[in-house]
Structure formats: C-alpha cells, structure tokens
Write a protein that holds these residues in place. Structure first.
Motif, mmCIF file in Angstrom:
data_model
loop_
_atom_site.group_PDB
_atom_site.id
_atom_site.type_symbol
_atom_site.label_atom_id
_atom_site.label_comp_id
_atom_site.label_asym_id
_atom_site.label_seq_id
_atom_site.Cartn_x
_atom_site.Cartn_y
_atom_site.Cartn_z
ATOM 1 N N THR A 249 -12.668 38.916 12.995
ATOM 2 C CA THR A 249 -13.028 37.672 12.781
ATOM 3 C C THR A 249 -14.574 37.714 13.672
ATOM 4 O OG1 THR A 249 -12.399 36.705 14.948
ATOM 5 C CG2 THR A 249 -11.281 36.341 12.746
ATOM 6 N N LEU A 250 -15.517 36.803 13.499
ATOM 7 C CA LEU A 250 -16.766 36.903 14.138
ATOM 8 C C LEU A 250 -16.613 36.702 15.632
ATOM 9 C CD1 LEU A 250 -19.153 34.146 12.166
ATOM 10 C CD2 LEU A 250 -19.156 36.768 12.481
ATOM 11 N N CYS A 251 -15.337 36.016 16.189
ATOM 12 C CA CYS A 251 -14.977 35.995 17.410
ATOM 13 C C CYS A 251 -14.874 37.034 18.196
ATOM 14 C CB CYS A 251 -13.893 34.971 17.536
ATOM 15 S SG CYS A 251 -13.939 33.255 16.641
ATOM 16 N N CYS B 80 -14.629 29.908 20.733
ATOM 17 C CA CYS B 80 -16.056 30.205 21.020
ATOM 18 C C CYS B 80 -17.202 29.556 20.679
ATOM 19 C CB CYS B 80 -15.876 31.852 20.823
ATOM 20 S SG CYS B 80 -16.072 32.038 19.064
ATOM 21 N N GLY B 81 -16.855 28.852 19.885
ATOM 22 C CA GLY B 81 -18.141 27.895 19.449
ATOM 23 C C GLY B 81 -18.876 28.561 18.299
ATOM 24 N N ARG B 82 -18.612 29.377 17.639
ATOM 25 C CA ARG B 82 -19.201 30.171 16.513
ATOM 26 C C ARG B 82 -18.991 29.386 15.462
ATOM 27 N NH1 ARG B 82 -17.769 34.760 19.631
ATOM 28 N NH2 ARG B 82 -19.596 36.045 19.950
ATOM 29 N N ALA B 83 -20.013 29.434 14.305
ATOM 30 C CA ALA B 83 -19.803 28.603 12.981
ATOM 31 C C ALA B 83 -19.785 29.772 12.060
ATOM 32 C CB ALA B 83 -20.980 27.628 12.899
ATOM 33 N N ASP C 182 -16.924 30.048 6.001
ATOM 34 C CA ASP C 182 -15.409 30.114 5.806
ATOM 35 C C ASP C 182 -14.563 30.327 6.783
ATOM 36 O OD1 ASP C 182 -12.735 30.948 4.728
ATOM 37 O OD2 ASP C 182 -13.686 31.198 2.702
ATOM 38 N N LYS C 183 -13.289 29.779 6.946
ATOM 39 C CA LYS C 183 -12.256 29.432 8.072
ATOM 40 C C LYS C 183 -11.987 31.175 8.397
ATOM 41 C CE LYS C 183 -8.061 27.337 9.761
ATOM 42 N NZ LYS C 183 -7.258 26.505 9.552
ATOM 43 N N LYS C 184 -11.917 31.912 7.316
ATOM 44 C CA LYS C 184 -11.359 33.372 7.409
ATOM 45 C C LYS C 184 -12.171 33.922 8.615
ATOM 46 C CE LYS C 184 -13.812 35.456 3.636
ATOM 47 N NZ LYS C 184 -13.795 36.075 2.560
ATOM 48 N N TRP C 185 -13.334 33.587 8.611
ATOM 49 C CA TRP C 185 -14.190 34.321 9.677
ATOM 50 C C TRP C 185 -14.000 34.114 11.267
ATOM 51 C CZ3 TRP C 185 -16.189 38.581 7.855
ATOM 52 C CH2 TRP C 185 -16.378 38.866 6.359
ATOM 53 N N LEU C 186 -13.189 33.080 11.291
ATOM 54 C CA LEU C 186 -13.229 32.398 12.616
ATOM 55 C C LEU C 186 -11.524 32.630 13.441
ATOM 56 C CD1 LEU C 186 -15.218 29.364 12.134
ATOM 57 C CD2 LEU C 186 -16.202 31.442 13.325
ATOM 58 N N CYS C 187 -11.206 32.627 14.569
ATOM 59 C CA CYS C 187 -10.016 32.769 14.796
ATOM 60 C C CYS C 187 -9.300 31.620 15.290
ATOM 61 C CB CYS C 187 -9.916 33.670 16.233
ATOM 62 S SG CYS C 187 -10.391 32.979 17.722
ATOM 63 N N LYS C 188 -10.009 30.622 15.271
ATOM 64 C CA LYS C 188 -9.532 28.912 15.546
ATOM 65 C C LYS C 188 -10.342 28.109 14.870
ATOM 66 C CE LYS C 188 -7.087 29.995 19.752
ATOM 67 N NZ LYS C 188 -5.706 29.681 19.687
ATOM 68 N N GLY C 189 -10.696 28.216 13.735
ATOM 69 C CA GLY C 189 -11.796 27.481 12.958
ATOM 70 C C GLY C 189 -11.244 26.046 12.632
ATOM 71 N N LYS C 190 -12.146 24.987 12.667
ATOM 72 C CA LYS C 190 -11.852 23.695 12.273
ATOM 73 C C LYS C 190 -12.995 23.394 11.617
ATOM 74 C CE LYS C 190 -8.364 22.928 14.971
ATOM 75 N NZ LYS C 190 -6.917 22.408 14.516
ATOM 76 N N PRO C 191 -12.761 22.458 10.594
ATOM 77 C CA PRO C 191 -13.891 21.865 9.602
ATOM 78 C C PRO C 191 -14.695 21.082 10.356
ATOM 79 C CG PRO C 191 -11.603 21.379 8.811
ATOM 80 C CD PRO C 191 -11.581 22.074 10.195
ATOM 81 N N LEU C 192 -16.113 21.268 9.843
ATOM 82 C CA LEU C 192 -17.135 20.497 10.598
ATOM 83 C C LEU C 192 -17.186 19.270 9.779
ATOM 84 C CD1 LEU C 192 -19.972 23.196 11.035
ATOM 85 C CD2 LEU C 192 -18.499 22.021 12.872
ATOM 86 N N GLU C 193 -16.972 18.152 10.340
ATOM 87 C CA GLU C 193 -17.186 16.745 9.314
ATOM 88 C C GLU C 193 -18.621 16.501 9.136
ATOM 89 O OE1 GLU C 193 -14.317 15.301 8.259
ATOM 90 O OE2 GLU C 193 -13.099 16.744 9.508
ATOM 91 N N VAL D 191 -23.075 32.930 8.013
ATOM 92 C CA VAL D 191 -23.679 31.641 8.935
ATOM 93 C C VAL D 191 -24.433 30.589 8.310
ATOM 94 C CG1 VAL D 191 -22.927 32.823 11.056
ATOM 95 C CG2 VAL D 191 -25.214 32.858 10.202
ATOM 96 N N ALA D 192 -24.948 31.269 6.983
ATOM 97 C CA ALA D 192 -25.967 30.329 6.127
ATOM 98 C C ALA D 192 -25.759 28.938 6.205
ATOM 99 C CB ALA D 192 -26.261 31.170 4.973
ATOM 100 N N ASP D 193 -24.592 28.711 5.615
ATOM 101 C CA ASP D 193 -24.071 27.417 5.286
ATOM 102 C C ASP D 193 -22.744 27.206 6.055
ATOM 103 O OD1 ASP D 193 -23.854 24.620 3.939
ATOM 104 O OD2 ASP D 193 -23.096 25.691 2.340
#
Length: 55
Positions: A7-9, A37-40, A43-54, A27-29
């Motif tokens: 993951t990016l993390c 870690c705060g990365r964006a 797709d959630k698959k690129w992050l270890c603890k991804g949460k949707p941005l509202e 990271v384009a969209d």
C-alpha cells in the motif's frame, strides 16, 4: 495491484521516486484517505486503513 502489492502507507522514499508515474495515477482523484498516515488515493486498495472522503 498484483505487481505493486504494498500500500502507499508502506512505500519507501525509493518507491515514491521509482514509481512516480503510478503515484500520479493513484493520487490524481483521491476518494479515500488513510487514517493511519494521512495519505490519499483514488481507491481504498492503495491504503492500509482507508476511509472514504465525504464530498
């Protein structure tokens, strides 16, 4: 993400430099942010603890 299983993390500074074109795509969209870690990413698959941005 088969060849890029990390993951990016978990990317190192070397990964960011060597995979810069892939990074631009990821990271384009951003639609998700990692609460660890705060990365964006697009797709959630690129992050270890991804949460949707509202929006």
């Amino acid at each position: 993400m088969a060849s890029d299983a990390k993951t990016l993390c978990d990317w190192s500074k070397k990964d960011f430099a060597s995979k810069f074109d892939l990074l631009k795509t990821i990271v384009a969209d951003p639609r998700f942010a990692c609460i660890k870690c705060g990365r964006a990413a697009c797709d959630k698959k690129w992050l270890c603890k991804g949460k949707p941005l509202e929006k």
